[in-house]
Design a protein around this motif. Structure first.
Motif, PDB file in Angstrom:
ATOM      1  N   GLY A  56       1.388  -8.814 -10.549  1.00 14.58           N
ATOM      2  CA  GLY A  56       1.638  -7.844 -11.589  1.00 14.58           C
ATOM      3  C   GLY A  56       2.157  -6.747 -10.979  1.00 14.58           C
ATOM      4  O   GLY A  56       2.788  -6.715  -9.707  1.00 14.58           O
ATOM      5  N   ARG A  57       2.862  -5.672 -11.751  1.00 17.05           N
ATOM      6  CA  ARG A  57       3.459  -4.541 -11.338  1.00 17.05           C
ATOM      7  C   ARG A  57       2.676  -3.769 -10.272  1.00 17.05           C
ATOM      8  O   ARG A  57       1.747  -3.110 -10.572  1.00 17.05           O
ATOM      9  N   PRO A  58       3.105  -3.701  -9.062  1.00 16.28           N
ATOM     10  CA  PRO A  58       2.459  -2.589  -8.137  1.00 16.28           C
ATOM     11  C   PRO A  58       2.597  -1.368  -8.295  1.00 16.28           C
ATOM     12  O   PRO A  58       3.840  -0.973  -8.796  1.00 16.28           O
ATOM     13  N   THR A  59       1.653  -0.714  -7.993  1.00 22.62           N
ATOM     14  CA  THR A  59       1.815   0.945  -7.903  1.00 22.62           C
ATOM     15  C   THR A  59       2.640   1.366  -6.444  1.00 22.62           C
ATOM     16  O   THR A  59       2.383   0.580  -5.526  1.00 22.62           O
ATOM     17  N   TRP A  60       2.796   2.426  -6.333  1.00 22.42           N
ATOM     18  CA  TRP A  60       3.462   3.088  -5.233  1.00 22.42           C
ATOM     19  C   TRP A  60       2.600   2.849  -4.047  1.00 22.42           C
ATOM     20  O   TRP A  60       2.820   2.456  -3.009  1.00 22.42           O
ATOM     21  N   ARG A  61       1.427   3.357  -4.313  1.00 21.12           N
ATOM     22  CA  ARG A  61       0.204   3.434  -3.204  1.00 21.12           C
ATOM     23  C   ARG A  61      -0.029   2.000  -2.988  1.00 21.12           C
ATOM     24  O   ARG A  61      -0.136   1.685  -1.735  1.00 21.12           O
ATOM     25  N   GLN A  62      -0.120   1.050  -3.686  1.00 26.79           N
ATOM     26  CA  GLN A  62      -0.442  -0.408  -3.440  1.00 26.79           C
ATOM     27  C   GLN A  62       0.917  -0.925  -2.439  1.00 26.79           C
ATOM     28  O   GLN A  62       0.586  -1.562  -1.655  1.00 26.79           O
ATOM     29  N   PHE A  63       2.105  -0.854  -2.895  1.00 29.38           N
ATOM     30  CA  PHE A  63       3.320  -1.201  -2.258  1.00 29.38           C
ATOM     31  C   PHE A  63       3.134  -0.527  -0.764  1.00 29.38           C
ATOM     32  O   PHE A  63       3.272  -1.400   0.296  1.00 29.38           O
ATOM     33  N   CYS A  64       2.893   0.726  -0.740  1.00 21.86           N
ATOM     34  CA  CYS A  64       2.901   1.346   0.889  1.00 21.86           C
ATOM     35  C   CYS A  64       1.667   0.843   1.327  1.00 21.86           C
ATOM     36  O   CYS A  64       1.990   0.713   2.804  1.00 21.86           O
ATOM     37  N   THR A  65       0.538   0.557   0.821  1.00 23.53           N
ATOM     38  CA  THR A  65      -0.534   0.115   1.848  1.00 23.53           C
ATOM     39  C   THR A  65      -0.365  -1.253   2.340  1.00 23.53           C
ATOM     40  O   THR A  65      -0.629  -1.753   3.572  1.00 23.53           O
ATOM     41  N   GLU A  66       0.424  -1.965   1.298  1.00 21.49           N
ATOM     42  CA  GLU A  66       0.753  -3.483   1.873  1.00 21.49           C
ATOM     43  C   GLU A  66       1.896  -3.488   2.992  1.00 21.49           C
ATOM     44  O   GLU A  66       1.755  -4.164   3.787  1.00 21.49           O
ATOM     45  N   PHE A  67       3.352  -2.681   2.573  1.00 23.28           N
ATOM     46  CA  PHE A  67       4.360  -3.062   3.382  1.00 23.28           C
ATOM     47  C   PHE A  67       4.665  -1.690   4.317  1.00 23.28           C
ATOM     48  O   PHE A  67       5.620  -1.793   4.951  1.00 23.28           O
ATOM     49  N   GLY A  68       3.651  -0.732   4.385  1.00 22.72           N
ATOM     50  CA  GLY A  68       3.885   0.432   5.133  1.00 22.72           C
ATOM     51  C   GLY A  68       4.607   1.585   4.416  1.00 22.72           C
ATOM     52  O   GLY A  68       5.252   1.304   3.443  1.00 22.72           O
ATOM     53  N   PRO A  69       4.200   2.825   4.552  1.00 23.52           N
ATOM     54  CA  PRO A  69       4.820   4.005   3.936  1.00 23.52           C
ATOM     55  C   PRO A  69       6.262   4.047   4.237  1.00 23.52           C
ATOM     56  O   PRO A  69       6.953   5.105   3.326  1.00 23.52           O
ATOM     57  N   ASP A  70       6.865   3.464   5.103  1.00 24.04           N
ATOM     58  CA  ASP A  70       8.446   3.761   5.439  1.00 24.04           C
ATOM     59  C   ASP A  70       9.229   2.910   4.941  1.00 24.04           C
ATOM     60  O   ASP A  70      10.381   2.653   5.016  1.00 24.04           O
ATOM     61  N   LYS A  71       8.838   1.807   4.324  1.00 20.60           N
ATOM     62  CA  LYS A  71       9.540   0.490   3.962  1.00 20.60           C
ATOM     63  C   LYS A  71      10.565   0.958   2.727  1.00 20.60           C
ATOM     64  O   LYS A  71      11.742   0.498   2.540  1.00 20.60           O
ATOM     65  N   LEU A  72      10.204   2.031   1.801  1.00 23.12           N
ATOM     66  CA  LEU A  72      11.116   2.446   0.950  1.00 23.12           C
ATOM     67  C   LEU A  72      10.717   3.842   1.010  1.00 23.12           C
ATOM     68  O   LEU A  72       9.885   4.678   1.029  1.00 23.12           O
ATOM     69  N   LYS A  73      11.955   4.733   0.819  1.00 26.88           N
ATOM     70  CA  LYS A  73      12.152   6.263   0.995  1.00 26.88           C
ATOM     71  C   LYS A  73      11.470   6.824  -0.162  1.00 26.88           C
ATOM     72  O   LYS A  73      10.767   8.056   0.008  1.00 26.88           O
ATOM     73  N   SER A  74      11.362   6.415  -1.504  1.00 25.66           N
ATOM     74  CA  SER A  74      10.670   7.027  -2.563  1.00 25.66           C
ATOM     75  C   SER A  74      10.152   5.925  -3.457  1.00 25.66           C
ATOM     76  O   SER A  74      10.686   4.944  -3.419  1.00 25.66           O
TER      77      SER A  74
END
Length: 105
Positions: A56-74
């Motif tokens: 499913g489409r991940p939220t920003w928080r889910q993405f950052c939790t899984e791959f780290g807060p620095d993986k994408l700038k925004s």
């Protein structure tokens, strides 16, 4: 990333449409995402998994939790590359979609 005690699995795993395959899907995502540095390339495997129907489409928080807060700038990159109308049409991407589909067959 190891799940927190009592969590059992990442919140990202809850996005996997076939819970019995969550571990394999998440492992494959990390294989493909962790080595990338450009936003489009980082999100591409996530989008491929979505297009394959395994995620499913991940939220920003889910993405950052899984791959780290620095993986994408925004959150904009994640948002725009995962929106329904966005198309990626390269061979690399189609191969990823096939890879994710194979995980759930």
């Amino acid at each position: 990333h190891a799940p927190a005690a009592g969590e059992g699995q990442s919140s990202f795993a809850s996005l996997v449409t076939h819970p019995d395959k969550a571990e394999a899907v998440i492992r494959k995502l990390h294989e493909l995402v962790d080595r990338q540095t450009k936003a489009k390339e980082v999100v591409k495997p996530v989008r491929a998994a979505m297009d394959a129907g395994v995620l499913g489409r991940p939220t920003w928080r889910q993405f950052c939790t899984e791959f780290g807060p620095d993986k994408l700038k925004s959150s904009t990159s994640l948002s725009s590359y995962t929106e329904p109308g966005y198309q990626i049409q390269d061979g690399d991407f189609r191969e990823m979609v096939r890879m994710f589909q194979a995980l759930i067959e």
